[in-house]
Design a protein around this motif. Structure first.
Motif, PDB file in Angstrom:
ATOM      1  N   LEU A 156       0.822  -1.204   0.000  1.00 43.89           N
ATOM      2  CA  LEU A 156       0.000   0.000   0.000  1.00 43.89           C
ATOM      3  C   LEU A 156       0.865   1.267   0.000  1.00 43.89           C
ATOM      4  O   LEU A 156       0.501   2.279  -0.610  1.00 43.89           O
ATOM      5  CB  LEU A 156      -0.942  -0.011   1.207  1.00 43.89           C
ATOM      6  N   GLY A 157       2.013   1.205   0.682  1.00 44.72           N
ATOM      7  CA  GLY A 157       2.922   2.348   0.679  1.00 44.72           C
ATOM      8  C   GLY A 157       3.464   2.637  -0.707  1.00 44.72           C
ATOM      9  O   GLY A 157       3.560   3.795  -1.132  1.00 44.72           O
ATOM     10  N   TYR A 158       3.831   1.567  -1.427  1.00 44.20           N
ATOM     11  CA  TYR A 158       4.300   1.730  -2.811  1.00 44.20           C
ATOM     12  C   TYR A 158       3.210   2.318  -3.698  1.00 44.20           C
ATOM     13  O   TYR A 158       3.467   3.164  -4.554  1.00 44.20           O
ATOM     14  CB  TYR A 158       4.742   0.382  -3.373  1.00 44.20           C
ATOM     15  N   LEU A 159       1.978   1.848  -3.474  1.00 41.00           N
ATOM     16  CA  LEU A 159       0.860   2.337  -4.281  1.00 41.00           C
ATOM     17  C   LEU A 159       0.647   3.833  -4.047  1.00 41.00           C
ATOM     18  O   LEU A 159       0.385   4.588  -4.988  1.00 41.00           O
ATOM     19  CB  LEU A 159      -0.405   1.553  -3.926  1.00 41.00           C
ATOM     20  N   TYR A 160       0.796   4.260  -2.808  1.00 40.20           N
ATOM     21  CA  TYR A 160       0.666   5.679  -2.455  1.00 40.20           C
ATOM     22  C   TYR A 160       1.728   6.520  -3.189  1.00 40.20           C
ATOM     23  O   TYR A 160       1.465   7.662  -3.576  1.00 40.20           O
ATOM     24  CB  TYR A 160       0.810   5.828  -0.939  1.00 40.20           C
ATOM     25  N   CYS A 161       2.900   5.936  -3.403  1.00 37.60           N
ATOM     26  CA  CYS A 161       3.994   6.647  -4.071  1.00 37.60           C
ATOM     27  C   CYS A 161       3.937   6.525  -5.591  1.00 37.60           C
ATOM     28  O   CYS A 161       4.871   6.948  -6.287  1.00 37.60           O
ATOM     29  CB  CYS A 161       5.342   6.136  -3.562  1.00 37.60           C
ATOM     30  N   GLY A 162       2.867   5.938  -6.106  1.00 30.82           N
ATOM     31  CA  GLY A 162       2.706   5.841  -7.555  1.00 30.82           C
ATOM     32  C   GLY A 162       3.542   4.757  -8.196  1.00 30.82           C
ATOM     33  O   GLY A 162       3.943   4.893  -9.361  1.00 30.82           O
TER      34      GLY A 162
END
Length: 255
Positions: A156-162
């Motif tokens: 989810l953190g990676y997804l937040y960073c695009g």
């Protein structure tokens, strides 16, 4: 070939310029440490003041490209301590200002730019550049703390960073190890379950660290894109330009 020239004709008047060319070639090859040494030999020889100064500016540029801003700054400060030519001093202050901008230190950049003479400010378009810098405060950034918090759910953190691809990979890998460990314990295989859990702890920690790092990298990339746009807008070229008359200045478009 320049090394060959310097070897056979070390006392020739063009040897210092050939030494500069050696350093430039090494920069092009990405061999920064060797480039610093090449420029250092020209400086130590001190045969021609103009070429020696050019080598000093190139040394600062090598450190900048190498990501060693502190050493680049120190090199430029050394130039200032030995110079009385206001044009060269303006050039050094201008480069120091850009080093500060690239490090996100806008206050320091303003301090360095303020040292430039009025004539230099006009030639280097400093006032126009300063007027554009406040836009840097509005660059969209990602919060490393939030990214790390979101990574409690793997990916989810990676997804937040695009970074959806990294997000999917992190979710699948962590999910696979968590599922395998769960099944091992359910199947009364505690040793295997413990081993899988230990491995998963490593992957889970890597997921959190990677998510925080991704936020920092995103912010750095956005800042660099902004800086590149400013350089393009004002035709800023920080690399010293080779010339038989000496080094070139940092802004090309105003001449």
């Amino acid at each position: 070939e320049f090394e060959r020239f310097c070897f056979f004709f070390p006392e020739e008047d063009r040897a210092p310029k050939a030494g500069i060319r050696i350093g430039q070639a090494l920069i092009g090859a990405g061999r920064f440490e060797e480039a610093v040494k090449a420029f250092g030999r020209v400086i130590e020889a001190g045969k021609d003041p103009s070429t020696t100064l050019e080598a000093q500016f190139w040394t600062a540029e090598v450190y900048r490209r190498w990501g060693r801003a502190g050493q680049a700054l120190l090199t430029l400060q050394n130039i200032l301590s030995t110079q009385t030519d206001t044009v060269r001093m303006d050039e050094a202050w201008f480069r120091m200002g850009w080093l500060a901008i690239e490090s996100g230190l806008l206050g320091k950049a303003a301090e360095y730019f303020s040292k430039i003479t009025q004539r230099g400010r006009e030639r280097l378009r400093v006032s126009e550049i300063e007027a554009a810098l406040p836009e840097m405060a509005h660059i969209p950034e990602k919060s490393p703390a939030l990214s790390g918090t979101l990574s409690v759910i793997p990916g989810l953190g990676y997804l937040y960073c695009g970074r959806p691809r990294d997000a999917g990979m992190s979710f699948l890998v962590n999910g696979a190890f968590i599922g395998a460990a769960w099944e091992a314990f359910r199947g009364d295989l505690p040793v295997l379950g413990s081993l899988l859990t230990l491995v998963e702890i490593g992957f889970y920690g890597g997921n959190m660290y990677g998510s925080i790092s991704a936020a920092h990298k995103h912010n750095q990339a956005e800042r660099q894109r902004f800086i590149d746009r400013i350089k393009e807008r004002f035709n800023v070229s920080l690399g010293p330009v080779y010339s038989d008359r000496g080094i070139g200045l940092g802004v090309n478009g105003s001449f």
